[in-house]
Design a protein around this motif. Structure first.
Motif, PDB file in Angstrom:
ATOM      1  N   SER A  91       0.836  -1.196   0.000  1.00  0.00           N
ATOM      2  CA  SER A  91       0.000   0.000   0.000  1.00  0.00           C
ATOM      3  C   SER A  91       0.875   1.252   0.000  1.00  0.00           C
ATOM      4  O   SER A  91       1.825   1.349   0.767  1.00  0.00           O
TER       5      SER A  91
ATOM      6  N   TYR B 279       0.059   3.982   1.163  1.00  0.00           N
ATOM      7  CA  TYR B 279      -0.433   4.837   2.235  1.00  0.00           C
ATOM      8  C   TYR B 279       0.314   4.652   3.544  1.00  0.00           C
ATOM      9  O   TYR B 279      -0.218   4.907   4.615  1.00  0.00           O
TER      10      TYR B 279
ATOM     11  N   GLU C 227       0.453   4.493   9.148  1.00  0.00           N
ATOM     12  CA  GLU C 227      -0.592   4.497   8.120  1.00  0.00           C
ATOM     13  C   GLU C 227      -1.123   5.918   7.987  1.00  0.00           C
ATOM     14  O   GLU C 227      -1.595   6.518   8.964  1.00  0.00           O
TER      15      GLU C 227
END
Length: 150
Positions: free
Chosen positions: A64, A66, A89
């Motif tokens: 990811s 993010y 995150e």
């Protein structure tokens, strides 16, 4: 005639460099970032004088984009300085500027901490994480292009 051939060759090289740059940025975004994760309250080697060799880096977020590496530092009322290195995150803490670099953040109940964010592998080992490799490459590419096309 010779000059025209040289200009075409330069254009081909610049075009190739841009393709490599875009490929590198894409690979950086798609692959998981690896960060140190520890707390000096659990292991003092995670503190101010970080001993990276005692910790194994963790993959963050299964690819990811993010996630960033982060270092959090907070000073308690008794003077104790807590330090945590984590996979962070994005969007976890409301109102926190999550761009690379360090900044203080205070929540609604008065908890204050210094957060340092960075976007490259293992960059949360120091007290001030290193700048993103993407920014460095952008600068190199800009200089290269300005050299070939003044």
């Amino acid at each position: 005639m010779c000059r025209s051939g040289h200009d075409d060759m330069v254009r081909i090289h610049v075009h190739t460099l841009w393709k490599l740059f875009i490929l590198l940025v894409t690979v950086t975004v798609v692959s998981s970032i690896r960060c140190y994760e520890c707390e000096n309250g659990v292991n003092p080697a995670c503190g101010k004088y970080f001993k990276a060799y005692q910790f194994k880096a963790q993959k963050c977020g299964d690819g990811s984009p993010y996630y960033k590496c982060a270092l959090q530092r907070q000073t308690e009322a008794d003077g104790y300085v807590g330090i945590a290195r984590v996979c962070y995150e994005m969007g976890t803490l409301y109102g926190l500027n999550e761009t690379d670099g360090c900044r203080e953040w205070t929540n609604e109940i008065g908890f204050t901490a210094l957060y340092c964010f960075c976007s490259t592998n293992l960059c949360n080992k120091g007290s001030n994480p290193s700048p993103s490799v993407v920014l460095t490459l952008t600068g190199v590419m800009s200089l290269t292009i300005s050299f070939f096309y003044p």
